[in-house]
Design a protein around this motif. Structure first.
Motif, PDB file in Angstrom:
ATOM      1  N   MET A 280      -6.978  -9.195  -1.373  1.00 44.81           N
ATOM      2  CA  MET A 280      -7.360  -7.889  -0.904  1.00 44.81           C
ATOM      3  C   MET A 280      -7.485  -6.795  -1.867  1.00 44.81           C
ATOM      4  O   MET A 280      -7.023  -6.904  -3.207  1.00 44.81           O
ATOM      5  N   MET A 281      -8.575  -5.998  -1.538  1.00 46.02           N
ATOM      6  CA  MET A 281      -8.973  -4.898  -2.648  1.00 46.02           C
ATOM      7  C   MET A 281      -8.400  -3.492  -1.844  1.00 46.02           C
ATOM      8  O   MET A 281      -8.597  -3.192  -0.965  1.00 46.02           O
ATOM      9  N   THR A 282      -7.741  -2.961  -2.749  1.00 41.69           N
ATOM     10  CA  THR A 282      -6.964  -1.448  -2.374  1.00 41.69           C
ATOM     11  C   THR A 282      -8.006  -0.555  -2.576  1.00 41.69           C
ATOM     12  O   THR A 282      -8.840  -0.347  -3.258  1.00 41.69           O
ATOM     13  N   LEU A 283      -8.229   0.383  -1.374  1.00 34.95           N
ATOM     14  CA  LEU A 283      -8.904   1.416  -1.268  1.00 34.95           C
ATOM     15  C   LEU A 283      -8.252   2.593  -1.240  1.00 34.95           C
ATOM     16  O   LEU A 283      -7.380   2.980  -0.531  1.00 34.95           O
ATOM     17  N   ARG A 284      -8.837   3.663  -2.154  1.00 41.50           N
ATOM     18  CA  ARG A 284      -8.132   5.045  -2.442  1.00 41.50           C
ATOM     19  C   ARG A 284      -8.987   5.894  -2.142  1.00 41.50           C
ATOM     20  O   ARG A 284     -10.425   5.871  -1.903  1.00 41.50           O
ATOM     21  N   GLY A 285      -8.529   7.297  -1.841  1.00 43.97           N
ATOM     22  CA  GLY A 285      -9.356   8.429  -1.746  1.00 43.97           C
ATOM     23  C   GLY A 285     -10.208   8.431  -0.589  1.00 43.97           C
ATOM     24  O   GLY A 285      -9.732   7.845   0.583  1.00 43.97           O
ATOM     25  N   GLN A 286     -11.478   8.694  -0.808  1.00 43.94           N
ATOM     26  CA  GLN A 286     -12.701   8.831   0.318  1.00 43.94           C
ATOM     27  C   GLN A 286     -12.790   7.201   0.731  1.00 43.94           C
ATOM     28  O   GLN A 286     -13.316   7.299   1.952  1.00 43.94           O
TER      29      GLN A 286
ATOM     30  N   GLY B 226      -1.875  -6.177  -8.100  1.00 47.37           N
ATOM     31  CA  GLY B 226      -2.828  -5.489  -9.395  1.00 47.37           C
ATOM     32  C   GLY B 226      -2.944  -4.117  -8.890  1.00 47.37           C
ATOM     33  O   GLY B 226      -2.906  -3.740  -7.607  1.00 47.37           O
ATOM     34  N   LYS B 227      -3.746  -3.317  -9.777  1.00 52.09           N
ATOM     35  CA  LYS B 227      -4.115  -2.052  -9.694  1.00 52.09           C
ATOM     36  C   LYS B 227      -5.044  -1.888  -8.421  1.00 52.09           C
ATOM     37  O   LYS B 227      -5.133  -1.204  -7.659  1.00 52.09           O
ATOM     38  N   ASN B 228      -6.276  -3.019  -8.249  1.00 55.17           N
ATOM     39  CA  ASN B 228      -7.152  -2.821  -7.223  1.00 55.17           C
ATOM     40  C   ASN B 228      -7.032  -4.219  -6.333  1.00 55.17           C
ATOM     41  O   ASN B 228      -7.563  -4.084  -5.163  1.00 55.17           O
ATOM     42  N   ILE B 229      -6.593  -5.284  -7.089  1.00 57.37           N
ATOM     43  CA  ILE B 229      -6.661  -6.555  -6.340  1.00 57.37           C
ATOM     44  C   ILE B 229      -5.394  -7.070  -6.016  1.00 57.37           C
ATOM     45  O   ILE B 229      -4.479  -6.985  -7.291  1.00 57.37           O
ATOM     46  N   SER B 230      -4.840  -7.522  -5.016  1.00 60.35           N
ATOM     47  CA  SER B 230      -3.702  -8.172  -4.765  1.00 60.35           C
ATOM     48  C   SER B 230      -3.839  -9.534  -4.244  1.00 60.35           C
ATOM     49  O   SER B 230      -4.800  -9.555  -3.224  1.00 60.35           O
TER      50      SER B 230
ATOM     51  N   LEU C 262       0.757  -1.171  -0.028  1.00 57.58           N
ATOM     52  CA  LEU C 262       0.062  -0.025  -0.050  1.00 57.58           C
ATOM     53  C   LEU C 262       0.834   1.269  -0.131  1.00 57.58           C
ATOM     54  O   LEU C 262       2.045   1.053   0.635  1.00 57.58           O
ATOM     55  N   SER C 263       0.490   2.335  -0.638  1.00 56.32           N
ATOM     56  CA  SER C 263       0.866   3.644  -0.693  1.00 56.32           C
ATOM     57  C   SER C 263       0.442   4.493   0.405  1.00 56.32           C
ATOM     58  O   SER C 263      -0.714   4.141   1.085  1.00 56.32           O
ATOM     59  N   GLN C 264       1.134   5.515   0.676  1.00 55.73           N
ATOM     60  CA  GLN C 264       0.592   6.496   1.755  1.00 55.73           C
ATOM     61  C   GLN C 264      -0.805   7.065   1.417  1.00 55.73           C
ATOM     62  O   GLN C 264      -1.160   7.323   0.148  1.00 55.73           O
ATOM     63  N   GLY C 265      -1.746   6.740   2.469  1.00 56.60           N
ATOM     64  CA  GLY C 265      -3.307   7.290   2.258  1.00 56.60           C
ATOM     65  C   GLY C 265      -4.097   6.093   1.722  1.00 56.60           C
ATOM     66  O   GLY C 265      -5.393   6.506   1.420  1.00 56.60           O
ATOM     67  N   GLU C 266      -3.510   5.056   1.561  1.00 57.20           N
ATOM     68  CA  GLU C 266      -4.386   3.843   0.934  1.00 57.20           C
ATOM     69  C   GLU C 266      -4.761   2.991   2.111  1.00 57.20           C
ATOM     70  O   GLU C 266      -4.011   2.977   2.992  1.00 57.20           O
ATOM     71  N   SER C 267      -5.622   2.238   2.081  1.00 53.48           N
ATOM     72  CA  SER C 267      -6.044   1.321   2.950  1.00 53.48           C
ATOM     73  C   SER C 267      -6.716  -0.124   2.092  1.00 53.48           C
ATOM     74  O   SER C 267      -6.463  -0.111   0.866  1.00 53.48           O
TER      75      SER C 267
END
Length: 82
Positions: free
Chosen positions: A71-77, A46-50, A12-17
């Motif tokens: 896992m699904m990456t959550l970004r932004g809001q 992947g971009k959204n799924i890892s 994960l990058s900063q600000g991602e969950s």
């Protein structure tokens, strides 16, 4: 307890969950009062799924369990407060 220098959480990058889509654990041997070692790594990022795998071994070096997760990456809001 883990050693912070050896700890790598995720890709994960900063600000991602993330949220779990699937989590599976296979148990192979019993564990009684032993120290366990867990080594996790990404199988596919992947971009959204890892996909991740975690191998758990006993003090004698024998495999106690393997955990796999999708896992699904959550970004932004979607990542706020998670």
């Amino acid at each position: 307890m883990y050693n912070q220098a050896e700890y790598e959480a995720t890709l994960l990058s900063q600000g991602e969950s993330f949220t779990s889509i699937e989590l599976k654990i296979n148990f192979y041997r019993p564990v009684f009062g032993d120290v366990l070692t867990a080594k996790a790594r990404a199988l596919q990022n992947g971009k959204n799924i890892s996909h991740y795998i975690c191998e758990i071994t006993r003090n004698d070096g024998k495999m106690a369990a393997i955990a796999t997760g999708t896992m699904m990456t959550l970004r932004g809001q979607k990542a706020k407060g998670q």
